[in-house]
Motif scaffolding. Structure first.
Motif, short mmCIF file in Angstrom:
data_model
loop_
_atom_site.label_atom_id
_atom_site.label_comp_id
_atom_site.label_asym_id
_atom_site.label_seq_id
_atom_site.Cartn_x
_atom_site.Cartn_y
_atom_site.Cartn_z
N VAL A 1 0.81 -1.21 0.00
CA VAL A 1 0.00 0.00 0.00
C VAL A 1 0.85 1.26 0.00
N LYS A 2 1.88 1.30 0.84
CA LYS A 2 2.65 2.53 0.96
C LYS A 2 4.10 2.21 1.33
N GLU A 3 5.02 3.04 0.81
CA GLU A 3 6.43 2.96 1.16
C GLU A 3 6.82 4.22 1.94
N TYR A 4 7.61 4.04 2.98
CA TYR A 4 8.01 5.14 3.85
C TYR A 4 9.52 5.32 3.70
N GLU B 1 -1.23 6.80 6.14
CA GLU B 1 -1.99 6.93 4.90
C GLU B 1 -1.20 7.63 3.79
N THR B 2 -0.46 8.69 4.12
CA THR B 2 0.21 9.48 3.08
C THR B 2 1.67 9.12 2.89
N GLY B 3 2.28 8.46 3.88
CA GLY B 3 3.70 8.16 3.78
C GLY B 3 4.60 9.34 4.09
N VAL C 1 -5.15 6.19 -2.54
CA VAL C 1 -4.16 5.12 -2.57
C VAL C 1 -4.16 4.46 -3.94
N SER D 1 -0.65 -0.86 -6.13
CA SER D 1 0.64 -1.15 -6.75
C SER D 1 0.57 -2.37 -7.65
N THR E 1 -6.32 0.70 6.36
CA THR E 1 -5.50 0.80 5.15
C THR E 1 -4.35 -0.19 5.16
N CYS E 2 -3.53 -0.12 6.21
CA CYS E 2 -2.38 -1.02 6.36
C CYS E 2 -2.51 -1.76 7.69
#
Length: 495
Positions: free
Chosen positions: A149-152, A187-189, A238, A241, A469-470
């Motif tokens: 979902v998201k990469e930080y 949510e936004t990273g 989102v 990917s 979300t995650c």
């Protein structure tokens, strides 16, 4: 004009007989492909409750399965034909050879040996093709139930630990070898806050159960307690990917883009000093955690001891000794005053502080290499992971032997267990993250391709089941943390 011998003429006739058969097979393949395409078009035209993003890979998978079994069927026919030819040849040899040269038993043994070789070849071919089908099915299944979902991204060195706050606002925390800890919007990273109070690598981060306070352990031989205030930004849509890349999984080399410099989020607020510093260790503090209630903390160090501190006074309450080598991790029970410490001495120890007058300790011996972590579950279980490539599930009421053992192909780092579903997330040295249930059954492997997943060793995982979300996070030496959405109902249904 040369005259053909009888054997060459027979060979030419044999070749001419097999040629139309090969043509018929190719025609069959062509007609089968047309039939598969027509069936697929018919299926695509039918109404279905499945989303197209899920239905399309399923249709492709079933088409692949049919093609694989068709190839197996053709290979089976060819192998049977070879077996018949061999038997005919052996029979002919048995008729022309006198009894003194080749006995019936020898002829039978020779035929049996040749037939056994062909049978083994058939089994190997079938097993390899079937394994390929199953592997493809597992990969597609994992992608369907486990989505990145998201990469930080923002740290300048590897990330050792990842944690999620237990209260609102829910944020992600990372501890890095770049001497900093960061708080992120899930949510936004976006990086919300950066802590730079340590003079060494930040090895772990844990959040207070009821206050906006963080606990970090460092290579500077201290543990810090510091307060944070964050404001969450407006969430952005989102992007799935999986729709960005349909490529097969490939391995990255260690000289990948992860070696490039990443620009640090300099606009984020920074906390430069702790509210409390815990000093008593004579070596690297590798981990720290809050005891239930948040009034005490425990730290684990390379000086072979674990220390219990009072948060309000910063005083050392107990020094827990007994390990023969450096400690690697410590963890506290979510509802009871229990602590578990793991060590390079291949053991982990359970410390009981429920009775103030008696501080009992139990030693768990079952691994053959460094115990990298041991964590509690909500019930009466402890799950331990080791460099010996195993994970063991233990019952606190019976510590003689594990109730389940998971054997893997790579060293296991800091594991985590989901509270509600009791699913174990295993981060590996080989860049994989695998999910197992408490009985040792493998549920899934998180996708890793050239556009998603970790490119270096995965150091830690952490669950956050209240986040829609995650609900699973991982971090590694590639300087990034990753947020995953695990469809747990679908995962358990496939089990």
């Amino acid at each position: 004009m040369p005259i053909e011998s009888g054997s060459s003429a027979a060979a030419r006739q044999g070749k001419s007989k097999r040629k139309p058969h090969a043509i018929s097979i190719r025609r069959t393949n062509s007609s089968e492909q047309e039939r598969v395409l027509s069936q697929r078009e018919m299926l695509e035209g039918q109404d279905s409750k499945l989303p197209s993003s899920i239905r399309q890979p399923l249709l492709e998978l079933f088409g692949q399965i049919e093609r694989e079994f068709e190839n197996l069927y053709i290979e089976n026919l060819e192998l049977r034909r070879e077996i018949e030819t061999l038997n005919d040849r052996l029979t002919a040899e048995g008729q022309t050879v006198d009894g003194g040269d080749l006995s019936k038993g020898q002829l039978k043994a020779k035929a049996s040996h040749s037939t056994s070789q062909l049978s083994q070849k058939l089994k190997t071919t079938y097993k390899a093709s079937t394994s390929k089908i199953v592997s493809s099915f597992k990969t597609t299944t994992s992608r369907a139930v486990c989505q990145l979902v998201k990469e930080y991204i923002g740290h300048r060195d590897g990330i050792w630990d990842v944690s999620v706050t237990r209260l609102q606002p829910v944020v992600l925390g990372t501890a890095s070898a770049d001497h900093s800890a960061m708080l992120w919007s899930i949510e936004t990273g976006k990086c919300l806050l950066k802590y730079t109070g340590h003079a060494g690598s930040v090895n772990s981060i844990k959040f207070h159960p009821s206050e906006q306070v963080a606990l970090t352990a460092s290579g500077d031989q201290t543990a810090h307690i510091w307060r944070y205030i964050v404001q969450l930004p407006t969430p952005q849509p989102v992007i799935d990917s999986n729709q960005m890349s349909g490529e097969e999984e490939v391995d990255f080399s260690d000289k990948d883009e992860a070696d490039g410099e990443v620009e640090c989020p300099s606009e984020s607020p920074t906390v430069r000093a702790p509210s409390t510093t815990l000093k008593s260790h004579q070596g690297v503090v590798i981990a720290a955690d809050w005891l239930v209630g948040g009034k005490q903390v425990v730290t684990a160090s390379w000086d072979r001891t674990a220390n219990l501190y009072d948060v309000e006074t910063s005083e050392l309450v107990h020094s827990l000794t007994g390990h023969d080598q450096e400690l690697t991790h410590c963890c506290t029970h979510p509802t009871q005053r229990l602590v578990v410490t793991s060590s390079r001495d291949t053991t982990f120890r359970l410390w009981d502080f429920r009775d103030p007058s008696i501080h009992s300790v139990n030693v768990f011996q079952g691994h053959t290499d460094t115990v990298t972590s041991a964590v509690f579950t909500v019930g009466d279980n402890v799950v331990s992971g080791s460099d010996d490539r195993t994970v063991k599930v233990w019952d606190l009421k019976n510590m003689r032997s594990p109730i389940a053992t998971i054997r893997t192909d790579s060293a296991v780092n800091r594991i985590s267990v989901s509270v509600n579903q009791r699913i174990i997330a295993l981060p590996h040295d080989n860049r994989q993250v695998r999910l197992f249930d408490m009985s040792g059954v493998r549920l899934a492997r998180l996708p890793r391709s050239n556009r998603q997943g970790h490119r270096r060793m995965v150091c830690c995982t952490a669950w956050s089941e209240d986040n829609p979300t995650c609900n699973l996070f991982s971090c590694g030496f590639d300087r990034q943390a990753i947020g995953w959405n695990i469809n747990i109902p679908a995962l358990l249904q496939e089990k």
